[in-house]
Design a protein around this motif. Structure first.
Motif, PDB file in Angstrom:
ATOM      1  N   UNK A  78       0.814  -1.215   0.000  1.00  0.00           N
ATOM      2  CA  UNK A  78       0.000   0.000   0.000  1.00  0.00           C
ATOM      3  C   UNK A  78       0.849   1.266   0.000  1.00  0.00           C
ATOM      4  N   UNK A  79       2.160   1.134   0.119  1.00  0.00           N
ATOM      5  CA  UNK A  79       3.031   2.316   0.166  1.00  0.00           C
ATOM      6  C   UNK A  79       2.790   3.274  -0.995  1.00  0.00           C
ATOM      7  N   UNK A  80       2.640   2.790  -2.242  1.00  0.00           N
ATOM      8  CA  UNK A  80       2.396   3.724  -3.348  1.00  0.00           C
ATOM      9  C   UNK A  80       1.102   4.533  -3.176  1.00  0.00           C
ATOM     10  N   UNK A  81       0.107   3.950  -2.525  1.00  0.00           N
ATOM     11  CA  UNK A  81      -1.140   4.685  -2.278  1.00  0.00           C
ATOM     12  C   UNK A  81      -0.859   5.888  -1.386  1.00  0.00           C
ATOM     13  N   UNK A  82      -0.101   5.660  -0.317  1.00  0.00           N
ATOM     14  CA  UNK A  82       0.257   6.768   0.574  1.00  0.00           C
ATOM     15  C   UNK A  82       1.099   7.799  -0.169  1.00  0.00           C
TER      16      UNK A  82
ATOM     17  N   UNK B  14       0.025  12.239  -1.109  1.00  0.00           N
ATOM     18  CA  UNK B  14       0.724  13.455  -0.715  1.00  0.00           C
ATOM     19  C   UNK B  14       1.563  13.990  -1.872  1.00  0.00           C
ATOM     20  N   UNK B  15       2.048  15.190  -1.722  1.00  0.00           N
ATOM     21  CA  UNK B  15       2.840  15.808  -2.785  1.00  0.00           C
ATOM     22  C   UNK B  15       4.145  15.044  -2.995  1.00  0.00           C
ATOM     23  N   UNK B  16       4.743  15.246  -4.174  1.00  0.00           N
ATOM     24  CA  UNK B  16       6.008  14.581  -4.500  1.00  0.00           C
ATOM     25  C   UNK B  16       7.107  14.943  -3.517  1.00  0.00           C
ATOM     26  N   UNK B  17       6.964  16.103  -2.873  1.00  0.00           N
ATOM     27  CA  UNK B  17       7.960  16.543  -1.902  1.00  0.00           C
ATOM     28  C   UNK B  17       8.099  15.613  -0.711  1.00  0.00           C
ATOM     29  N   UNK B  18       7.095  14.761  -0.472  1.00  0.00           N
ATOM     30  CA  UNK B  18       7.185  13.795   0.620  1.00  0.00           C
ATOM     31  C   UNK B  18       8.221  12.713   0.321  1.00  0.00           C
ATOM     32  N   UNK B  19       8.432  12.406  -0.953  1.00  0.00           N
ATOM     33  CA  UNK B  19       9.351  11.327  -1.318  1.00  0.00           C
ATOM     34  C   UNK B  19       8.719   9.965  -1.094  1.00  0.00           C
ATOM     35  N   UNK B  20       9.564   8.929  -1.092  1.00  0.00           N
ATOM     36  CA  UNK B  20       9.086   7.560  -0.915  1.00  0.00           C
ATOM     37  C   UNK B  20       8.775   7.277   0.554  1.00  0.00           C
ATOM     38  N   UNK B  21       7.766   6.460   0.774  1.00  0.00           N
ATOM     39  CA  UNK B  21       7.410   6.025   2.123  1.00  0.00           C
ATOM     40  C   UNK B  21       8.467   5.041   2.617  1.00  0.00           C
TER      41      UNK B  21
END
Length: 129
Positions: free
Chosen positions: A63-67, A71-78
């Motif tokens: 589900x990481x890609x859903x999170x 959010x904006x791209x500025x969050x980066x990868x979970x």
């Protein structure tokens, strides 16, 4: 990759949590390895319950890609999903879809550990490189 990360996390949490490390499980798409399981915690689970908990961690990683898309791209990868229960903190360090390490600590470990998740997260980031 996941094995090295799980070993590094085990060393890190054993040093920093003064016996409060409950478990570390390295999981991949179709397999898992219990890296650390404290005796009293092992007695709380049947083998089926343990496998079900591991499957849940694996599903969370998917589900990481859903999170990330929420959010904006500025969050980066979970990198880590954290669940705080009354007595236990569950952290799921995600390397990739279906690949990561689930770490459980006694909740009291968090009260004494400034930066505990942030420093463990750095291990995950290093392993992704």
């Amino acid at each position: 990759m996941a094995t090295r990360m799980a070993t590094r996390l085990e060393d890190y949490f054993e040093q920093r949590t003064d016996g409060k490390l409950r478990s570390i499980v390295k999981y991949e798409e179709s397999s898992y390895e219990i890296i650390h399981l404290r005796d009293d915690v092992a007695k709380q689970y049947t083998p089926d319950e343990l496998e079900s908990a591991i499957d849940e961690s694996r599903m969370e990683s998917l589900a990481a890609p859903i999170y990330e898309n929420t959010f904006s791209e500025g969050h980066g990868q979970l990198t880590c999903l954290v669940q705080c229960f009354e007595n236990v903190i569950e952290m799921n360090f995600v390397l990739d879809d279906g690949i990561g390490a689930a770490v459980a600590l006694d909740a009291e470990a968090m009260g004494d550990a400034h930066g505990l998740v942030a420093e463990a997260r750095q291990i995950v980031l290093e392993e992704r490189e």
